[in-house]
Design a protein around this motif. Sequence first.
Motif, PDB file in Angstrom:
ATOM      1  N   TYR A 798       0.828  -1.196   0.000  1.00  0.00           N
ATOM      2  CA  TYR A 798       0.000   0.000   0.000  1.00  0.00           C
ATOM      3  C   TYR A 798       0.868   1.253   0.000  1.00  0.00           C
ATOM      4  CZ  TYR A 798       1.000   0.428   5.016  1.00  0.00           C
ATOM      5  OH  TYR A 798       1.628   0.558   6.225  1.00  0.00           O
ATOM      6  N   PHE A 799       0.258   2.344  -0.448  1.00  0.00           N
ATOM      7  CA  PHE A 799       0.836   3.683  -0.359  1.00  0.00           C
ATOM      8  C   PHE A 799      -0.256   4.619   0.126  1.00  0.00           C
ATOM      9  CE2 PHE A 799       0.898   7.911  -2.240  1.00  0.00           C
ATOM     10  CZ  PHE A 799       2.117   8.409  -1.772  1.00  0.00           C
ATOM     11  N   GLU A 800       0.112   5.549   1.023  1.00  0.00           N
ATOM     12  CA  GLU A 800      -0.873   6.514   1.487  1.00  0.00           C
ATOM     13  C   GLU A 800      -0.179   7.754   2.011  1.00  0.00           C
ATOM     14  OE1 GLU A 800      -4.799   6.325   4.276  1.00  0.00           O
ATOM     15  OE2 GLU A 800      -2.878   5.945   5.265  1.00  0.00           O
ATOM     16  N   ASN A 801      -0.632   8.913   1.517  1.00  0.00           N
ATOM     17  CA  ASN A 801      -0.269  10.179   2.142  1.00  0.00           C
ATOM     18  C   ASN A 801      -1.551  10.908   2.508  1.00  0.00           C
ATOM     19  OD1 ASN A 801      -1.225  11.372  -0.235  1.00  0.00           O
ATOM     20  ND2 ASN A 801       0.830  11.603  -1.111  1.00  0.00           N
ATOM     21  N   GLU A 802      -1.470  12.204   2.731  1.00  0.00           N
ATOM     22  CA  GLU A 802      -2.652  12.919   3.185  1.00  0.00           C
ATOM     23  C   GLU A 802      -3.721  13.042   2.113  1.00  0.00           C
ATOM     24  OE1 GLU A 802      -3.078  13.704   6.322  1.00  0.00           O
ATOM     25  OE2 GLU A 802      -1.131  12.767   6.666  1.00  0.00           O
ATOM     26  N   THR A 803      -3.349  12.818   0.861  1.00  0.00           N
ATOM     27  CA  THR A 803      -4.295  13.031  -0.244  1.00  0.00           C
ATOM     28  C   THR A 803      -4.602  11.758  -1.009  1.00  0.00           C
ATOM     29  OG1 THR A 803      -3.451  15.287  -0.490  1.00  0.00           O
ATOM     30  CG2 THR A 803      -4.752  14.392  -2.316  1.00  0.00           C
ATOM     31  N   PHE A 804      -3.567  10.973  -1.308  1.00  0.00           N
ATOM     32  CA  PHE A 804      -3.739   9.806  -2.157  1.00  0.00           C
ATOM     33  C   PHE A 804      -3.521   8.515  -1.355  1.00  0.00           C
ATOM     34  CE2 PHE A 804      -2.455  13.154  -5.109  1.00  0.00           C
ATOM     35  CZ  PHE A 804      -3.400  13.014  -6.116  1.00  0.00           C
ATOM     36  N   LYS A 841      -8.486  12.056  -1.657  1.00  0.00           N
ATOM     37  CA  LYS A 841      -9.205  12.925  -0.736  1.00  0.00           C
ATOM     38  C   LYS A 841      -9.221  14.328  -1.321  1.00  0.00           C
ATOM     39  CE  LYS A 841      -9.415  14.320   4.121  1.00  0.00           C
ATOM     40  NZ  LYS A 841      -8.758  14.230   5.448  1.00  0.00           N
ATOM     41  N   ALA A 842     -10.345  14.666  -1.955  1.00  0.00           N
ATOM     42  CA  ALA A 842     -10.437  15.948  -2.647  1.00  0.00           C
ATOM     43  C   ALA A 842     -10.558  17.094  -1.666  1.00  0.00           C
ATOM     44  CB  ALA A 842     -11.626  15.932  -3.607  1.00  0.00           C
ATOM     45  N   THR A 843     -11.406  16.935  -0.657  1.00  0.00           N
ATOM     46  CA  THR A 843     -11.603  17.940   0.378  1.00  0.00           C
ATOM     47  C   THR A 843     -11.822  17.217   1.700  1.00  0.00           C
ATOM     48  OG1 THR A 843     -14.025  18.037   0.204  1.00  0.00           O
ATOM     49  CG2 THR A 843     -12.759  19.410  -1.329  1.00  0.00           C
ATOM     50  N   GLU A 844     -12.053  17.978   2.756  1.00  0.00           N
ATOM     51  CA  GLU A 844     -12.351  17.366   4.043  1.00  0.00           C
ATOM     52  C   GLU A 844     -13.673  16.607   4.018  1.00  0.00           C
ATOM     53  OE1 GLU A 844     -10.553  17.094   6.828  1.00  0.00           O
ATOM     54  OE2 GLU A 844      -8.903  17.959   5.681  1.00  0.00           O
ATOM     55  N   TRP A 845     -14.535  16.957   3.074  1.00  0.00           N
ATOM     56  CA  TRP A 845     -15.859  16.336   3.045  1.00  0.00           C
ATOM     57  C   TRP A 845     -16.090  15.436   1.829  1.00  0.00           C
ATOM     58  CZ3 TRP A 845     -18.624  17.654  -1.284  1.00  0.00           C
ATOM     59  CH2 TRP A 845     -18.243  18.826  -1.949  1.00  0.00           C
ATOM     60  N   LEU A 846     -15.132  15.385   0.911  1.00  0.00           N
ATOM     61  CA  LEU A 846     -15.312  14.584  -0.299  1.00  0.00           C
ATOM     62  C   LEU A 846     -14.081  13.730  -0.578  1.00  0.00           C
ATOM     63  CD1 LEU A 846     -16.780  13.788  -2.936  1.00  0.00           C
ATOM     64  CD2 LEU A 846     -15.741  15.811  -4.000  1.00  0.00           C
ATOM     65  N   SER A 847     -14.307  12.450  -0.804  1.00  0.00           N
ATOM     66  CA  SER A 847     -13.243  11.558  -1.243  1.00  0.00           C
ATOM     67  C   SER A 847     -13.763  10.668  -2.362  1.00  0.00           C
ATOM     68  CB  SER A 847     -12.727  10.693  -0.081  1.00  0.00           C
ATOM     69  OG  SER A 847     -13.758   9.865   0.415  1.00  0.00           O
ATOM     70  N   VAL A 848     -12.853  10.220  -3.197  1.00  0.00           N
ATOM     71  CA  VAL A 848     -13.195   9.395  -4.353  1.00  0.00           C
ATOM     72  C   VAL A 848     -12.378   8.118  -4.281  1.00  0.00           C
ATOM     73  CG1 VAL A 848     -13.374   9.301  -6.867  1.00  0.00           C
ATOM     74  CG2 VAL A 848     -13.559  11.510  -5.692  1.00  0.00           C
ATOM     75  N   SER A 849     -13.010   6.992  -4.571  1.00  0.00           N
ATOM     76  CA  SER A 849     -12.294   5.713  -4.548  1.00  0.00           C
ATOM     77  C   SER A 849     -12.651   4.883  -5.766  1.00  0.00           C
ATOM     78  CB  SER A 849     -12.613   4.929  -3.275  1.00  0.00           C
ATOM     79  OG  SER A 849     -13.970   4.543  -3.249  1.00  0.00           O
ATOM     80  N   LEU A 850     -11.693   4.087  -6.202  1.00  0.00           N
ATOM     81  CA  LEU A 850     -11.897   3.133  -7.288  1.00  0.00           C
ATOM     82  C   LEU A 850     -11.369   1.791  -6.817  1.00  0.00           C
ATOM     83  CD1 LEU A 850     -12.652   2.446 -10.231  1.00  0.00           C
ATOM     84  CD2 LEU A 850     -10.310   3.075 -10.870  1.00  0.00           C
ATOM     85  N   ASP A 851     -12.255   0.811  -6.707  1.00  0.00           N
ATOM     86  CA  ASP A 851     -11.885  -0.542  -6.300  1.00  0.00           C
ATOM     87  C   ASP A 851     -12.043  -1.476  -7.483  1.00  0.00           C
ATOM     88  OD1 ASP A 851     -11.524   0.136  -3.531  1.00  0.00           O
ATOM     89  OD2 ASP A 851     -13.699   0.253  -3.376  1.00  0.00           O
ATOM     90  N   ALA A 852     -11.039  -2.292  -7.722  1.00  0.00           N
ATOM     91  CA  ALA A 852     -11.064  -3.254  -8.819  1.00  0.00           C
ATOM     92  C   ALA A 852     -10.898  -4.654  -8.252  1.00  0.00           C
ATOM     93  CB  ALA A 852      -9.961  -2.954  -9.820  1.00  0.00           C
ATOM     94  N   LEU A 853     -11.847  -5.532  -8.543  1.00  0.00           N
ATOM     95  CA  LEU A 853     -11.823  -6.904  -8.041  1.00  0.00           C
ATOM     96  C   LEU A 853     -11.623  -7.885  -9.190  1.00  0.00           C
ATOM     97  CD1 LEU A 853     -14.815  -6.808  -5.505  1.00  0.00           C
ATOM     98  CD2 LEU A 853     -12.417  -6.188  -5.127  1.00  0.00           C
ATOM     99  N   ASN A 854     -10.983  -9.012  -8.876  1.00  0.00           N
ATOM    100  CA  ASN A 854     -10.755 -10.085  -9.859  1.00  0.00           C
ATOM    101  C   ASN A 854     -10.031  -9.549 -11.095  1.00  0.00           C
ATOM    102  OD1 ASN A 854     -12.278 -12.036  -8.284  1.00  0.00           O
ATOM    103  ND2 ASN A 854     -14.105 -10.964  -8.990  1.00  0.00           N
TER     104      ASN A 854
END
Length: 887
Positions: A798-804, A841-854
Amino acid sequence: MNTRKTLLSAAIVSCLAFSAHAQQAPQTATDLDTVQVTGIRGSMEKSLDTKRESNARVEVVTAEDVGKLPAHNVADTLQRLPGVNISSSSADEGGFDEADRVSLRGTSPSLTQTLINGHTVASADWFVLSQGNNVGRSVSYSLLPSELVSSVEVNKSSQAKLQDGGTTGTVNIITRKPLEFAKQFTAEGSIGAVYSDQAKSTDPQLSALFNYKNDEGNFGVMVQAFSQKRELRREAQEIPGGFFTITSKDPVAQTNPDLVGVKVPGLLGSTLFEQTRKRNGGLISLQFKPNDSLTLGLNGFTSELKANNYNRNFMMFGNSFAKNQAPNPGYVVKDGVLTNATYAGKPGTDYAVYDMIYRESTAKTNYITFDADWQINDNLVSKFQAGSTKGTGETPRQYIAEVTVANGGGASWATHGNGSPIDWNVGGDISPNGVTSFGTWGNQQVTAEDKEKWANLDFTQYFNSAGPLTSIDFGARYADHKREALSPEGATPGNIWAALKGSATGNYPSGFAGDIGGTFPRNLWYYTPGALKNAVTNNSTWLSGNDGPTGRHNYGAEWKVTEKNFAAYVQSNFAGDGWSGNFGLRYVNIKQDIDTYATATGSTVPDVSSLFGAWTRQAFENKHNRVLPSANLKFDLRDDLVLRFAASQTQTLPDFSALGASSWGSDLNKTGGGGNPKLKPVVSTNFDANLEWYFMPRGLLSIGAYSMRLKDYVAFSTEKQMLFSELTNKLEEYDISRPKNADGKVRGIEVAYEQPIGEYFGVNANYTYANGSTSHTWADGTDNLLGTSKNTYNVGAYFENETFGARVSYTRRSSFLIGLSGANPYYQDDFGTLSASLSYKATEWLSVSLDALNLNNPTYKYYQTAAIPTSFYSNGRQYYLNFRFKY
């Protein structure tokens, strides 16, 4: 290096069922408000903190946020833990693209107990066989969306205070509570879509959460809702019923005696399955603290899965011609299997049969609970809970057409072992104009009901003395459980073919089953679901048991198991300088009442009869009393090194259908199954040892070993039995597989590793080795345990910072025994799945995610032996895009 521990994890641990350090005052909801940990790193830290502080063997998964588990599906998340396996089917429906069952340490899902907030949840299935003849004790995770989950605990070692029923362990799904939220008002939701690349469909995914608590923090209400739709398309080659054996009584034995005893494919299918899954439901939770010492809670949950499905299976009909007709010269027999054969066309012989089965199915579950937590005084705490839960799986109507085609066209096939599809073909006219006969079957109502009412009262007495005894847990639980299969109504067909002939048709998709490989018919037609439904509905007479002996009340598919369970326990918790643990005893008293039917034979006077035959009612009673001991020891060898030992006895009752199911048979191969009301519970004697090195924050290296000796494990044997055949309208002899008790054992090793790399990166991996066997010998000469994969491993980064944020993981499981196909054992082959997720994490109130399975688009392979495959399934990939909002 000392392990960092967050305030939140300390609060959670102190509330975990009165741990051994509970002489300190328990944390309050106000304490929980002070810290909020989110993100991949935060959730991993919380999980490791809880695992480390627990006195028992516990694995924990914590949701980063509402609906943000490390995978879209709860079961998919759990499979990444050491010792956890998943399967994507509940019975004989084959593998799908979503995990549905969870099992622990190389055993069947029925030996793993799933709870929500520590209580039972009734299960239900959409697949018709799981609603009647194949009903286990596992829970369908397809009804449990990830949006519900705050955390999931996997209890690998037993404690007396844990509800009995999980021989190999217990999965406890913990939901959120209103007074745990930090703010007075919280609103969260997600709007998204899922794209299934094989179905070429994009469908909506919606969820919302609202939570309110008053200024005083003593009243709160939380409401969650979800509405999710998904299209599935599975492309496959199936060999229903497996291979049959040519006998000396078959006509072909007279011309080709070398074929006697040789196995031949009975049906070879080109199979297209499509399904629309619509899942809707929600959770409501209320909490009220009339004073500092008393907290009251009321919780209600419901989930309904509408799962209409259409299965088309165009099949070479080996049962129709291979017993009577000799193959052309040059055929090949290898290892007792007719691996290569060509049959010349013979006028009047149908070489293919085509089944089109449309079912409108539903599965739903709900529960309601009332809780009261009372701090009686500084040293005595009590908790009362009462509730009820109900699950229903139902297929009220089945619309089925079975036609024969390819008359006089001949057939051929060539097998390539169990790892590759069979190449096969039929000649002649396979279009709608080539239909030579029509039949319908199975348009019968099937309903399964699962109900439980329970009440439990628990106490914890704390001690402030200088001795090692820190607290005693004691309490009692009573539950009344009923599982029932019903089939009271069905249709007697009229002239359906006249209405169906010439109706609307569709075609198999282009590129059908291209990922599977092999050469077999792909350019196929089918009647549309609407055409099939209209023809069957408008040209059938629906009859029930009220219509007397001419009705279609299928008594042989009905049974009921009622269980009254009383349990009481006492558990002592200890702590000393660098060590802690517990020891307890749980007494279990169970009374079972089993009601079923048996085929009336000879001069037996039947109690009931219908167009399905005549039956006598049967009733059985079982009583089981047992004391289940458990002990856990934890040693803090250093600040960062923990050693654990555990020993226990655990118990699981046999599957409901294994106890209650009446004998049933398939006319195709004259095989079937049935129950055994005299089965004893499975009792396991368990030993566990584990060494955990917390070498840095969010870092863990652990190795452990376990042993389970399973007394009265449930296996299956085959016997001859006379059953009523609807096809011939008389009693026929069938090979019936029936459950029996046999001893078994599983021994294994678990290794887990987690490490952050720098501030933003991290890796994790685990491996489980399980060696299982049983005293029972299956028809193929093996001693395998159901569900035992010898090797399972997971790797991820995994990779994670404050935004991505980004995560990728791969899971692989080796082959395992599923059960019986007819009278023959069959297995699922090795398989692995690759998944990935991205977040922004676009803003404090909005985040976007993309999950890919199989992402690797695995082909699920099933087989009987090295030479005999059973099926090959391709489900495609799924992509989930979600926009999450928080206030």
